[in-house]
Motif scaffolding. Structure first.
Motif: not given
Length: 260
Positions: A177, A184, A186-189, A211, A213, A219-222
């Motif tokens: 991450v 900001e 990873s994933g944009g949040s 995943e 949160s 907020i996204g998936t790595l």
């Protein structure tokens, strides 16, 4: 990089086909000092002996001041939970070879402490490494705060130990991450600078993903970056290339792995 700074233990129920635990049971007591100019050092050459009550006594270490005797309860290797609230010290963490990694008074809670990671010397990295029970699936949660003046940070899940100052840790991590100086993720949040938040990483190496949160919201998936049977390490690292005036504060970390 590294290898003899910590000693791990694992237990098998199928004659060594699979292993449970991969937990640190001994650390070089002089790991914060420069290595000796000659001779071996570290936690190598362990000698185990089983006691009448089923525990294991291990003598380990080599070099003056480095011999240790530890007692291991095999049941402990089956543990699936671990947490850290930084109430006492950083003995459970590896921070040697770094500067700017320390416990500080909690900025909002009297009597409490937080882990602070900030690069205060451009000749030394700032990173901290924490071992937990190995798991192909699990959930790790952190309560953290990115301060104003930070140059960003990296959070990595890995399946092996390497020294805190490992220059290629990102290349060998299972999941990473990235936190930009602006907060900001990873994933944009985005983290709000100076505000405490809860970041959760729920990984599954079988599905090859993790995943993310933030404060309870997905907020996204790595993606899985490195083939692995599971992870057992958290690495926290300043992303600064020079010095920074603010860093990453961590109030609490807890992890739970799936036992199936």
């Amino acid at each position: 990089h590294g290898g003899r700074h910590v000693l791990h233990a694992a237990i098998s129920e199928d004659d060594g086909q699979t292993w449970i635990g991969h937990r640190e049971v001994a650390r070089d007591p002089l790991r914060h000092q420069p290595p000796p100019p000659g001779g071996d050092f570290g936690t190598a050459y362990p000698f185990p002996a089983v006691t009448a009550d089923g525990r294991v006594i291990v003598t380990t270490g080599q070099g003056k001041g480095r011999i240790a005797i530890v007692v291991i309860d095999p049941d402990w290797l089956y543990g699936t939970r671990q947490e850290e609230n930084f109430a006492t010290d950083l003995e459970q963490w590896s921070v040697f070879g770094c500067r700017g990694v320390e416990l500080q008074a909690h900025p909002e809670r009297q009597g409490a402490q937080v882990l602070s990671i900030a690069r205060t010397d451009d000749q030394w990295p700032a990173a901290a490494v924490w071992n937990f029970p190995a798991g192909a699936r699990g959930t790790l949660r952190l309560r953290l705060c990115l301060q104003e003046g930070s140059s960003g940070a990296q959070l990595m899940l890995a399946d092996h130990f390497s020294v805190p100052f490992e220059p290629e840790d990102v290349l060998n991590a299972s999941f990473t991450v990235t936190i930009a100086p602006t907060g900001e993720l990873s994933g944009g949040s985005r983290l709000e600078l100076g505000k405490w938040c809860r970041l959760q990483l729920e990984w599954d190496v079988g599905r090859r993903l993790c995943e993310l949160s933030l404060d309870g919201d997905a907020i996204g998936t790595l993606p899985l970056l490195r083939d692995s049977e599971g992870v057992c390490y958290l690495r926290l690292k300043s992303a600064a290339t020079g010095t920074e005036t603010g860093g990453l504060l961590v109030e609490h970390v807890d992890v739970e792995i799936s036992s199936t």
